[in-house]
Design an enzyme around this catalytic site. Structure first.
Site, PDB file in Angstrom:
ATOM      1  CD1 TRP A   1      35.745  43.675  33.296  1.00 24.48           C
ATOM      2  CD2 TRP A   1      37.705  43.553  32.228  1.00 24.48           C
ATOM      3  NE1 TRP A   1      35.618  44.354  32.106  1.00 24.48           N
ATOM      4  CE2 TRP A   1      36.814  44.299  31.436  1.00 24.48           C
ATOM      5  CE3 TRP A   1      39.009  43.331  31.748  1.00 24.48           C
ATOM      6  CZ2 TRP A   1      37.159  44.835  30.195  1.00 24.48           C
ATOM      7  CZ3 TRP A   1      39.354  43.872  30.510  1.00 24.48           C
ATOM      8  CH2 TRP A   1      38.442  44.612  29.757  1.00 24.48           C
TER       9      TRP A   1
ATOM     10  CG  LEU B   1      20.830  37.632  13.090  1.00 28.31           C
ATOM     11  CD1 LEU B   1      19.652  37.102  13.895  1.00 28.31           C
ATOM     12  CD2 LEU B   1      21.945  36.585  13.055  1.00 28.31           C
TER      13      LEU B   1
ATOM     14  NE  ARG C   1      36.122  33.570  33.201  1.00 26.10           N
ATOM     15  CZ  ARG C   1      35.557  32.613  32.501  1.00 26.10           C
ATOM     16  NH1 ARG C   1      36.192  32.065  31.491  1.00 26.10           N
ATOM     17  NH2 ARG C   1      34.343  32.187  32.790  1.00 26.10           N
TER      18      ARG C   1
ATOM     19  CG  ASP D   1      28.877  28.444  31.192  1.00 25.67           C
ATOM     20  OD1 ASP D   1      30.104  28.640  31.192  1.00 25.67           O
ATOM     21  OD2 ASP D   1      28.242  28.152  32.217  1.00 25.67           O
ATOM     22  N   GLY D   2      30.790  26.979  29.026  1.00 24.09           N
ATOM     23  CA  GLY D   2      31.384  25.638  29.021  1.00 24.09           C
ATOM     24  C   GLY D   2      32.590  25.479  28.116  1.00 24.09           C
ATOM     25  CG  ASN D   3      33.800  28.514  25.369  1.00 24.69           C
ATOM     26  OD1 ASN D   3      32.909  27.849  24.856  1.00 24.69           O
ATOM     27  ND2 ASN D   3      33.946  29.810  25.166  1.00 24.69           N
ATOM     28  N   GLY D   4      35.684  26.282  28.781  1.00 22.92           N
ATOM     29  CA  GLY D   4      36.790  25.772  29.597  1.00 22.92           C
ATOM     30  C   GLY D   4      36.623  24.287  29.883  1.00 22.92           C
TER      31      GLY D   4
ATOM     32  CG  HIS E   1      37.839  30.869  25.627  1.00 24.07           C
ATOM     33  ND1 HIS E   1      36.598  30.752  26.221  1.00 24.07           N
ATOM     34  CD2 HIS E   1      38.715  31.033  26.658  1.00 24.07           C
ATOM     35  CE1 HIS E   1      36.721  30.839  27.546  1.00 24.07           C
ATOM     36  NE2 HIS E   1      37.998  31.003  27.837  1.00 24.07           N
TER      37      HIS E   1
ATOM     38  CD  GLU F   1       8.651  30.232  28.215  1.00 23.58           C
ATOM     39  OE1 GLU F   1       9.057  29.261  28.874  1.00 23.58           O
ATOM     40  OE2 GLU F   1       7.613  30.855  28.495  1.00 23.58           O
TER      41      GLU F   1
ATOM     42  CG  LEU G   1      18.803  34.668  33.943  1.00 20.54           C
ATOM     43  CD1 LEU G   1      17.781  35.752  34.284  1.00 20.54           C
ATOM     44  CD2 LEU G   1      18.864  34.477  32.435  1.00 20.54           C
ATOM     45  CB  SER G   2      25.706  34.402  34.897  1.00 15.84           C
ATOM     46  OG  SER G   2      25.775  33.115  35.449  1.00 15.84           O
TER      47      SER G   2
END
Ligand code: FPP
Length: 236
Positions: A57, A119, A59, A8-11, A25, A195, A183-184
């Site tokens: 969607w 991974l 946005r 979160d927080g790109n904008g 982004h 955690e 958590l969105s």
């Protein structure tokens, strides 16, 4: 160990620098590349990243197109490299309604890397936890109606097995950047005992040091899973 990340927080990162949101982004994709490298170095087994939520969607159309474009480019450009690094790529979220070319890209990424055992990078795309649970309930109801399942068979394990994450262990740690503490709709069912670590930095600034900070915080937690005895977080 399974780590989930709400990127979160790109904008806000872009706005603080007077740059367009798309630049935020783009830098977010760079941060994701770094996070994958760090996860490999840290011997993380599963890394699940929230790349596009069901709610995204709504946005502006251009931003939706930009985010989908970045995902496509990420897969086209990075897939060979991820494959070389023995990374298995999985996509969770609703796929049936996506455009055919995007669906094929996602299917191909999973097919190419299916037998890799390094991974596991799980990309949550067009993902919503409630929507995933509703789809699982539809499946279970259909099985009950068909007589393949009894109502009494519906246990938590059975529900888990009908989610997109059926064969993926629950997340041990969920990291969210940007300082927001929620958590969105991310891995709602699976996060029951995760955690949660909230970092006060925007996603494009997430680097190995930030990953280490989150891991150290995780290791300092006592995980009790509702019991009295203490399970040190670093034992998992
Ligand atoms: C949150 O920032 C981030 C997103 C909605 C998308 C995350 C996407 C990427 C990191 C790039 C594309 C993904 C892949 C897998 C290639 P925000 O826009 O909500 O930031 P803000 O809250 O500051 O506006």
């Amino acid at each position: 160990m399974h780590v989930g990340i709400i990127m979160d927080g790109n904008g806000r990162w872009a706005a603080a620098k007077g740059l367009p949101r798309l630049e935020g982004h783009r830098r977010g994709v760079e941060a994701l590349r770094k996070a994958v490298r760090s996860a490999i170095e840290l011997n993380v087994d599963y890394l699940t990243v929230y790349s596009f939520s069901t709610e995204n969607w709504s946005r502006p159309v251009q931003e939706v197109m930009d985010l989908i474009g970045l995902l496509k480019r990420f897969i086209r450009i990075d897939l060979a490299d991820l494959h070389k690094q023995n990374v298995r790529v999985r996509i969770i979220g609703e796929r049936a309604s996506l455009a055919a070319d995007l669906k094929k890209l996602l299917d191909d990424a999973e097919d190419l890397t299916r037998s890799n055992d390094g991974l596991c990078l799980v990309v949550a795309f067009n993902y919503g936890g409630r929507q995933e649970l509703a789809r699982a309930m539809q499946k279970i109801a259909a099985e009950v109606r068909a007589g393949d399942l009894q109502i009494g068979d519906i246990t938590p394990d059975l529900v888990s097995s009908r989610l997109n994450t059926a064969d993926i262990p629950d997340p041990d740690l969920i990291i969210r950047t940007s300082g927001e503490q929620r958590l969105s709709n991310f891995l709602l069912w699976q996060a029951a005992y995760a955690e949660l670590v909230f970092l006060p930095i925007n996603w494009p600034d997430f680097d190995r040091a930030a990953f280490d900070t989150a891991m150290n915080e995780f290791r300092s937690r006592d995980r009790r899973f509702g019991k009295l005895n203490t399970v040190k977080a670093n034992a998992s």
